[in-house]
Write an enzyme that holds these catalytic residues in place. Structure first.
Site, PDB file in Angstrom:
ATOM      1  N   ASP A 141      -3.029   7.956  -3.351  1.00 26.71           N
ATOM      2  CA  ASP A 141      -3.569   8.581  -4.555  1.00 26.71           C
ATOM      3  C   ASP A 141      -3.779  10.101  -4.535  1.00 26.71           C
ATOM      4  OD1 ASP A 141      -3.743   5.858  -4.842  1.00 26.71           O
ATOM      5  OD2 ASP A 141      -5.863   5.820  -5.345  1.00 26.71           O
TER       6      ASP A 141
ATOM      7  N   GLU B 205     -11.026   0.697   5.459  1.00 27.25           N
ATOM      8  CA  GLU B 205      -9.911   1.045   4.578  1.00 27.25           C
ATOM      9  C   GLU B 205      -9.097   2.158   5.249  1.00 27.25           C
ATOM     10  OE1 GLU B 205     -11.517   2.424   0.909  1.00 27.25           O
ATOM     11  OE2 GLU B 205      -9.582   2.493  -0.126  1.00 27.25           O
TER      12      GLU B 205
HETATM   13  C1  2M8 Z   1      -6.577   2.882  -3.763  1.00 30.27           C
HETATM   14  O1  2M8 Z   1      -6.248   3.126  -5.131  1.00 30.27           O
HETATM   15  C2  2M8 Z   1      -7.018   2.716  -6.275  1.00 30.27           C
HETATM   16  C3  2M8 Z   1      -6.219   3.040  -7.521  1.00 30.27           C
HETATM   17  O2  2M8 Z   1      -5.031   2.314  -7.542  1.00 30.27           O
HETATM   18  C4  2M8 Z   1      -8.365   3.398  -6.401  1.00 30.27           C
HETATM   19  O3  2M8 Z   1      -8.663   4.357  -5.672  1.00 30.27           O
HETATM   20  O4  2M8 Z   1      -9.138   2.961  -7.256  1.00 30.27           O
HETATM   21  C5  2M8 Z   1      -5.325   3.282  -2.947  1.00 30.27           C
HETATM   22  O5  2M8 Z   1      -5.633   3.399  -1.578  1.00 30.27           O
HETATM   23  C6  2M8 Z   1      -4.211   2.278  -3.169  1.00 30.27           C
HETATM   24  O6  2M8 Z   1      -3.121   2.547  -2.325  1.00 30.27           O
HETATM   25  C7  2M8 Z   1      -4.690   0.850  -2.932  1.00 30.27           C
HETATM   26  O7  2M8 Z   1      -3.670  -0.043  -3.303  1.00 30.27           O
HETATM   27  C8  2M8 Z   1      -5.971   0.544  -3.730  1.00 30.27           C
HETATM   28  C9  2M8 Z   1      -6.584  -0.799  -3.354  1.00 30.27           C
HETATM   29  O8  2M8 Z   1      -6.733  -0.912  -1.957  1.00 30.27           O
HETATM   30  O9  2M8 Z   1      -6.951   1.549  -3.507  1.00 30.27           O
END
Ligand code: 2M8
Length: 439
Positions: free
Chosen positions: A178, A411
């Site tokens: 992101d 994460e």
């Molecule tokens: C993160 O992204 C989401 C938006 O899609 C967020 O920050 O709300 C990123 O690390 C993405 O790569 C990942 O798929 C998601 C869920 O783990 O979180």
């Protein structure tokens, strides 16, 4: 620092995290912070689930496919009934999109196509189990092959209409990385209009320190793109004209190349000769695209900002896309293990951080601007193993398991201290741990 847990204990804890995040037919990416299904998370989660229960891994991917759009796109979020995440289904407003499914609520953008890797893992695990499990896995591959093919075709068509072998993304969220510095310049050109509806973020409540997450200014730009896409009802052709962010993503292209090869292999087994040939052509096209991006000065693969026509010269892990998809002549491999990357003397573990530790702009605690992401280490290990580099794959696996030994499933990790950050029960981290621990 907690007492390190043994491999057995670690596997049990990883399984517990996946069970804890199981919503029935989908796995939340994380409790609280991400209470829905994310597309590339679900692919990696299925890789881990295949080590626990092949039928449950199949369910995960069938749920994802129920959200596939009629164009072939697999959306980046499939919403569960849970709330507490922003932007939720109301903000996305995808019910206005002609191609969106009618029975499931989804976002309107995509994420990297890692799914074919999971389909292969499910088939292998099913065959190893034998009997009814094998039959279920084979039926699953037979029944869903066409849907995965449609997904790859959509990426190659709607997102690479000029056939350069590079997937274009319309949002940093599509890359999965992101707030990577890769996107700073393209985002600088995205200026939210005065009519951007107001918003209240929920993500900041669920991390230890707000500096681990993107800033409000970044969120304003993220939401402005959502607004632009929503106003054209997520129509592929219209989106390309109106969207303020259009970048050829080198790492997503590398993933599409290797995943197309995986899918071609499955096509061979199903006797789908023409489809397999088409997928191998896609793999070759995207490999060539990735190779065409390599910087003569840094040796790294680069993204291309399609709106400004400029290469993006950042030193991030995505620059190893050529190594990942097997178009490296050895230069990248040396760089990867060298002291600007995994061999940097200050690292707690020899693993690739999201940004080079030698880059002065690297931010060790901030999301995709510096931390080590276990799933990225797993993806590189998977790729190296596939290329016959067992030693490279083993090094990544062993260092990753040492990083995970305190039993949290962060994460992401602070690269110099090894501290887990972000969500500490992140499903895909638990899933790749199970895969690393498998015999
Ligand atoms: C993160 O992204 C989401 C938006 O899609 C967020 O920050 O709300 C990123 O690390 C993405 O790569 C990942 O798929 C998601 C869920 O783990 O979180």
């Amino acid at each position: 620092m907690r007492v390190p847990v043994s491999g057995v204990g670690l596997g049990d804890r990883a399984a517990e995290v996946l069970r804890g995040n199981d919503l029935g037919s989908m796995t939340a990416a994380a409790p609280r912070l991400y209470p829905h299904m994310w597309s590339w998370d679900s692919g990696l989660i299925a890789v881990g689930l295949a080590r626990l229960s092949v039928p449950r891994a199949i369910t995960e991917l069938r749920t994802l496919l129920r959200a596939q759009w009629s164009t072939g796109m697999i959306p980046h979020i499939v919403f569960s009934a849970g709330d507490g995440y922003f932007p939720g289904p109301e903000r996305w407003g995808t019910e206005s999109a002609a191609a969106a499914p009618r029975t499931v609520r989804t976002s309107g953008i995509c994420q990297p196509p890692v799914h074919a890797l999971a389909v292969r893992r499910i088939l292998d695990a099913g065959r190893a189990a034998g009997g009814e499990i094998r039959d279920q896995a084979e039926a699953f591959v037979r029944e869903t092959f066409g849907s995965w093919l449609a997904w790859h075709r959509w990426l190659a068509g709607a997102r690479d209409p000029d056939r350069r072998g590079l997937v274009e993304i319309y949002h940093g969220w599509e890359s999965g990385m992101d707030n990577s510095p890769r996107w700073d310049r393209p985002y600088a050109a995205v200026v939210p209009g005065d009519d951007l509806p107001g918003f209240v973020r929920t993500d900041l409540h669920h991390v230890g320190d707000v500096h681990e997450r993107p800033t409000d200014d970044e969120y304003g730009r993220y939401l402005w793109i959502v607004e632009q896409l929503r106003r054209v009802r997520y129509d592929d052709a219209a989106a390309r004209d109106v969207v303020g962010f259009r970048v050829a993503d080198v790492f997503m292209s590398a993933i599409l190349a290797v995943a197309s090869d995986e899918l071609a292999g499955l096509g061979d087994e199903l006797g789908r000769v023409d489809d397999a040939a088409e997928l191998r052509e896609l793999a070759a096209r995207f490999r060539a695209g990735v190779a065409s991006t390599v910087s003569p000065t840094t040796g790294l693969g680069r993204d291309l900002d399609r709106r400004s026509g400029r290469w993006i010269e950042t030193e991030t892990v995505a620059g190893f896309a050529p190594l990942f998809c097997g178009v490296d002549d050895g230069t990248q491999r040396a760089l990867f293990w060298g002291e600007r990357w995994c061999g940097h003397p200050a690292l707690a573990h020899p693993l690739p951080p999201s940004v080079s530790p030698a880059d002065p702009g690297m931010r060790p605690r901030t999301y995709w601007r510096g931390p080590v992401w276990p799933i990225v280490s797993w993806l590189f290990g998977w790729a190296l193993e596939r290329q016959g580099d067992d030693d490279g794959a083993r090094r990544l696996r062993e260092a990753s398991l040492r990083q995970l030994a305190d039993g949290d499933f962060g994460e992401y990790y602070e690269p110099f201290t090894g501290e887990p950050l972000g969500s500490l029960q992140q499903s895909w981290t638990a899933a790749v741990t199970l895969d690393w621990l498998a015999p």
